[in-house]
Design an enzyme around this catalytic site. Sequence first.
Site, PDB file in Angstrom:
ATOM      1  N   LYS A  71       0.774  -1.289   0.070  1.00 33.66           N
ATOM      2  CA  LYS A  71      -0.083   0.162  -0.067  1.00 33.66           C
ATOM      3  C   LYS A  71       0.969   1.282  -0.018  1.00 33.66           C
ATOM      4  O   LYS A  71       1.437   1.751   1.019  1.00 33.66           O
ATOM      5  CB  LYS A  71      -1.077   0.025   1.281  1.00 33.66           C
ATOM      6  N   GLY A 105       6.388   5.178   8.243  1.00 32.93           N
ATOM      7  CA  GLY A 105       5.803   6.115   8.136  1.00 32.93           C
ATOM      8  C   GLY A 105       5.775   7.190   9.490  1.00 32.93           C
ATOM      9  O   GLY A 105       6.729   6.697  10.217  1.00 32.93           O
ATOM     10  N   SER A 106       4.744   7.967   9.665  1.00 27.58           N
ATOM     11  CA  SER A 106       4.958   8.648  10.756  1.00 27.58           C
ATOM     12  C   SER A 106       4.563   7.998  12.010  1.00 27.58           C
ATOM     13  O   SER A 106       3.944   6.852  12.119  1.00 27.58           O
ATOM     14  CB  SER A 106       3.952   9.946  10.554  1.00 27.58           C
ATOM     15  N   THR A 107       5.209   8.562  13.324  1.00 32.72           N
ATOM     16  CA  THR A 107       4.690   7.803  14.609  1.00 32.72           C
ATOM     17  C   THR A 107       3.221   7.756  14.768  1.00 32.72           C
ATOM     18  O   THR A 107       2.748   6.877  15.304  1.00 32.72           O
ATOM     19  CB  THR A 107       5.658   8.536  15.552  1.00 32.72           C
ATOM     20  N   GLY A 147       2.011   5.170  13.013  1.00 33.63           N
ATOM     21  CA  GLY A 147       2.350   3.899  13.452  1.00 33.63           C
ATOM     22  C   GLY A 147       1.768   3.451  14.823  1.00 33.63           C
ATOM     23  O   GLY A 147       1.754   1.999  14.897  1.00 33.63           O
ATOM     24  N   GLU A 172       8.771   1.378  11.250  1.00 33.50           N
ATOM     25  CA  GLU A 172      10.136   2.296  10.966  1.00 33.50           C
ATOM     26  C   GLU A 172       9.204   3.819  10.923  1.00 33.50           C
ATOM     27  O   GLU A 172       8.668   4.137  10.049  1.00 33.50           O
ATOM     28  CB  GLU A 172      10.510   2.018   9.513  1.00 33.50           C
ATOM     29  N   CYS A 230      13.745  10.761   6.977  1.00 29.12           N
ATOM     30  CA  CYS A 230      13.323  10.441   8.372  1.00 29.12           C
ATOM     31  C   CYS A 230      14.471  10.877   9.366  1.00 29.12           C
ATOM     32  O   CYS A 230      14.402  10.841  10.443  1.00 29.12           O
ATOM     33  CB  CYS A 230      12.933   8.844   8.570  1.00 29.12           C
ATOM     34  N   GLU A 253       8.615  16.539  14.549  1.00 26.30           N
ATOM     35  CA  GLU A 253       9.019  16.390  13.009  1.00 26.30           C
ATOM     36  C   GLU A 253       8.489  17.298  12.079  1.00 26.30           C
ATOM     37  O   GLU A 253       7.210  17.028  11.890  1.00 26.30           O
ATOM     38  CB  GLU A 253       8.788  14.953  12.869  1.00 26.30           C
TER      39      GLU A 253
HETATM   40  P1  NAD Z   1       2.533   8.915   7.104  1.00 29.07           P
HETATM   41  O1  NAD Z   1       2.415   8.077   8.332  1.00 29.07           O
HETATM   42  O2  NAD Z   1       1.415  10.102   6.926  1.00 29.07           O
HETATM   43  O3  NAD Z   1       1.978   7.790   6.102  1.00 29.07           O
HETATM   44  C1  NAD Z   1       2.540   6.616   5.851  1.00 29.07           C
HETATM   45  C2  NAD Z   1       1.638   5.761   5.120  1.00 29.07           C
HETATM   46  O4  NAD Z   1       0.672   5.320   6.067  1.00 29.07           O
HETATM   47  C3  NAD Z   1       0.974   6.057   3.783  1.00 29.07           C
HETATM   48  O5  NAD Z   1       0.937   4.981   3.000  1.00 29.07           O
HETATM   49  C4  NAD Z   1      -0.321   6.357   4.329  1.00 29.07           C
HETATM   50  O6  NAD Z   1      -1.400   6.222   3.305  1.00 29.07           O
HETATM   51  C5  NAD Z   1      -0.502   5.343   5.190  1.00 29.07           C
HETATM   52  N1  NAD Z   1      -1.583   5.416   6.365  1.00 29.07           N
HETATM   53  C6  NAD Z   1      -2.037   6.866   6.637  1.00 29.07           C
HETATM   54  N2  NAD Z   1      -3.178   6.863   7.741  1.00 29.07           N
HETATM   55  C7  NAD Z   1      -3.258   5.474   7.998  1.00 29.07           C
HETATM   56  C8  NAD Z   1      -4.080   4.648   8.657  1.00 29.07           C
HETATM   57  N3  NAD Z   1      -5.021   5.269   9.336  1.00 29.07           N
HETATM   58  N4  NAD Z   1      -4.040   3.325   8.542  1.00 29.07           N
HETATM   59  C9  NAD Z   1      -2.976   2.521   7.478  1.00 29.07           C
HETATM   60  N5  NAD Z   1      -2.192   3.298   6.853  1.00 29.07           N
HETATM   61  C10 NAD Z   1      -2.267   4.805   6.882  1.00 29.07           C
HETATM   62  O7  NAD Z   1       3.673   9.330   6.643  1.00 29.07           O
HETATM   63  P2  NAD Z   1       4.251   9.888   5.410  1.00 29.07           P
HETATM   64  O8  NAD Z   1       3.716  11.372   5.696  1.00 29.07           O
HETATM   65  O9  NAD Z   1       4.083   9.370   4.025  1.00 29.07           O
HETATM   66  O10 NAD Z   1       5.849   9.967   5.405  1.00 29.07           O
HETATM   67  C11 NAD Z   1       6.653  10.621   6.390  1.00 29.07           C
HETATM   68  C12 NAD Z   1       6.915  10.075   7.583  1.00 29.07           C
HETATM   69  O11 NAD Z   1       7.350   8.930   7.327  1.00 29.07           O
HETATM   70  C13 NAD Z   1       7.651  10.643   8.558  1.00 29.07           C
HETATM   71  O12 NAD Z   1       7.505  10.533   9.917  1.00 29.07           O
HETATM   72  C14 NAD Z   1       9.157   9.889   8.401  1.00 29.07           C
HETATM   73  O13 NAD Z   1      10.107   9.972   9.500  1.00 29.07           O
HETATM   74  C15 NAD Z   1       8.706   8.643   8.279  1.00 29.07           C
HETATM   75  N6  NAD Z   1       9.682   7.789   7.576  1.00 29.07           N
HETATM   76  C16 NAD Z   1      10.388   6.809   8.393  1.00 29.07           C
HETATM   77  C17 NAD Z   1      11.590   6.115   8.012  1.00 29.07           C
HETATM   78  C18 NAD Z   1      12.130   5.040   8.765  1.00 29.07           C
HETATM   79  O14 NAD Z   1      12.741   4.219   8.270  1.00 29.07           O
HETATM   80  N7  NAD Z   1      12.148   5.210   9.885  1.00 29.07           N
HETATM   81  C19 NAD Z   1      11.787   6.358   6.508  1.00 29.07           C
HETATM   82  C20 NAD Z   1      10.926   7.219   5.763  1.00 29.07           C
HETATM   83  C21 NAD Z   1       9.912   7.811   6.281  1.00 29.07           C
END
Ligand code: NAD
Length: 496
Positions: free
Chosen positions: A189, A242-244, A247, A265, A300, A399
């Site tokens: 996804k 993605g974001s905390t 997560g 992550e 990140c 962040e």
């Molecule tokens: P995000 O958390 O907004 O989205 C990440 C993914 O989660 C997307 O595919 C989104 O559609 C999905 N998502 C959103 N809401 C959801 C829900 N309720 N249920 C299931 N899935 C859902 O993050 P973003 O804005 O796409 O990316 C930026 C974030 O990712 C930053 O916080 C960054 O630090 C983090 N990141 C971490 C790493 C790592 O390896 N630690 C690497 C890259 C990015």
Amino acid sequence: MTFSNGVAAALKKVTIRTEAFIGGEFTPARSGETLPCITPIDGSEIAQLSACDAADVDAAVQAARASFESGVWSKMPPRKRRQVMLAFADKIEAHSDELALLETLDMGKPIRNTRNADIPLVVQTIRYYAEAIDKIYDELGPSPHDAVSMIVREPLGVVGAVTPWNFPLLMASWKFAPALATGNSVIMKPAEQASLTMLRAAELAQEAGIPAGVLNVVPGDGAKAGKALALHMDVDALVFTGSTAVGKLIMGYGAQSNLKRVALECGGKSPQIIMEDCPDFDAAASAAAWAVFYDQGQVCTAGTRLLVQNSIKDEFLAKVAAVAKGLKPGDPLDENTRFGALVDETQMNTVLGYIEKGGAEGAKLVCGGERALSESGGFYVAPTIFDGVDNQMTIAQEEIFGPVISAIGFDDFDDAMRIANDTIYGLAAGIWTSNLNYAHKASRTIRAGNVWVNCWDGSDITTPFGGFKQSGFGRDRSLHALDKYTELKTIWMKLS
Ligand code: NAD
């Protein structure tokens, strides 16, 4: 200034797939819903993406489950599986110019980054895990002479992966490559802001011989497609980057459904510490700038908290500011551009909102701080540095995910360690020092998954990557990542 001619020309050179990829076929969302795909280069619409929901996710899970149970991939002899994955890597490599262009069009990072880093690293990732397939052995336990104990790794079954937009295909490959290598069937996804390269890669995977149903892609909103995948009762593991905040939701979905395995992550607010005995101030200033301005700060591990010893702070920040001022936002499709667009208008406004808050809370703006290239229609923010930041300010704790450095002064080493760990995150950290004791002590004291000494962002597919604290758990990259995609089974055989 307009970049539209470049966008139009680039669109002619790429193949855009917008529908879900399920069971080896592109198919529209069952609801017929779509999402606009806007390029941040000039704000124009380049495609309409299928907006999948629970019905599409269910179809993808069924296709993945059927492929897994059939054994077409999960029971394929390891050497053959390796060959197919190597062919997949070759396909990506052969299409690397196209994929780099597609990534830049979709999310606005400079073409020199997608061409020289993102896509070559995807190829490297797939090859690395392909090569592991026929080189890793299971174990025999030290059992009594009338018994044999075998400890074998088995694939989990159906793995769901929810990934972000900042390194769209690279972050996805950190999931699908080890998951496929261990024999699982996978449902990706991708982030709704940047799904095009993952959809195209799935097509290339099939051309390389990955059987239908083994690699599926369900684009769409996180709150619909991502949530449905994380809540699905027949998904064995959900791996997330993605974001905390999201997560935390994912962990909850795992608990609410079938106790699926979850690996996260998440975000970061990484400290980069400059001691007064730094061995090379110019190198450190360049690293401090690029630690935040690479990919416009949408990284990140970005070293967004720049901790500088007070005795050298003014002199050092002047060097960092000189790098920042030399970085002009430009057309991401231009080979010479080193600083491109933010992923979308929402992200741009979020970043500008944090900049406003930094000023309101008393931080001193050194440079940047405003939208750039607005006449292009795209979403650009100038490289920004704040001085006089207190670690309790919002711009030091949250962040931002944009090109904003928060510089924080400190008096001595212990002070630096205290500030470095005063965060909910623990993804990465760095220290510049000539003192071996400081280097060792900082490496052990800072609670983070990656610590860099006299460098920033040193990394390789061979080393694990992931966070402490609310930056998540589980590791991507390296052979350790394979643990996330397998169950250990103990087989004890009594000999007569
Ligand atoms: P995000 O958390 O907004 O989205 C990440 C993914 O989660 C997307 O595919 C989104 O559609 C999905 N998502 C959103 N809401 C959801 C829900 N309720 N249920 C299931 N899935 C859902 O993050 P973003 O804005 O796409 O990316 C930026 C974030 O990712 C930053 O916080 C960054 O630090 C983090 N990141 C971490 C790493 C790592 O390896 N630690 C690497 C890259 C990015």
